[in-house]
Design a protein around this motif. Sequence first.
Motif, mmCIF file in Angstrom:
data_model
loop_
_atom_site.group_PDB
_atom_site.id
_atom_site.type_symbol
_atom_site.label_atom_id
_atom_site.label_comp_id
_atom_site.label_asym_id
_atom_site.label_seq_id
_atom_site.Cartn_x
_atom_site.Cartn_y
_atom_site.Cartn_z
ATOM 1 N N CYS A 19 86.272 1.607 -117.218
ATOM 2 C CA CYS A 19 87.553 2.128 -117.711
ATOM 3 C C CYS A 19 88.437 2.652 -116.585
ATOM 4 N N CYS A 43 80.560 1.680 -116.475
ATOM 5 C CA CYS A 43 81.847 1.843 -117.155
ATOM 6 C C CYS A 43 82.976 1.304 -116.291
ATOM 7 N N TRP A 82 76.861 5.395 -115.729
ATOM 8 C CA TRP A 82 76.669 6.624 -116.502
ATOM 9 C C TRP A 82 75.373 6.553 -117.304
ATOM 10 N N CYS A 135 87.724 6.404 -115.368
ATOM 11 C CA CYS A 135 86.608 6.518 -114.424
ATOM 12 C C CYS A 135 87.032 6.041 -113.044
ATOM 13 N N ARG A 170 85.660 16.020 -116.816
ATOM 14 C CA ARG A 170 84.940 15.435 -115.691
ATOM 15 C C ARG A 170 84.558 16.538 -114.728
HETATM 16 ZN ZN LIG Z 1 84.816 5.183 -117.947
#
Ligand SMILES: [Zn+2]
Length: 132
Positions: free
Chosen positions: A27, A25, A41, A30, A66
Amino acid sequence: MLKGGCHCGAIRYEVEGQPVYHALCHCTDCRRQTGAPVVSWALFPTDKLTVSGTPVVYASSENARRHFCGACGSSLFYTNAVVFPGLTDICSATLDEPDALALGIHVQTAERIGWMKDAHLLPQFERYPPQE
Ligand SMILES: [Zn+2]
Ligand SMILES: [Zn+2]
């Protein structure tokens, strides 16, 4: 049965079966929460995951939770009742044997750091580059 845990060992987990998917990921959430340019992930049914120890839970957005070790800071899990009902994303880099799960896809590349796209093409050293 796959096993993993945080850096200090306060939190250990076991998971069985195969992930829905196993993704890198890119993003921003994250990245910010882990301090790493990408996070891997593996998405599993939550009922296949057994956790010993109690992670700290941080709400990184309205529905995102999280879960990390409050002692050493390792990121461990991600849950989102809206996006992933009944599922838990596991930070697969915390597995004792991360190579046990083949990596499948990249997600959220719309938010990827520019230099990550070709990072695999850069010079590589098994340890550190030679000092002059
Ligand atoms: Zn992410
Ligand atoms: Zn820990």
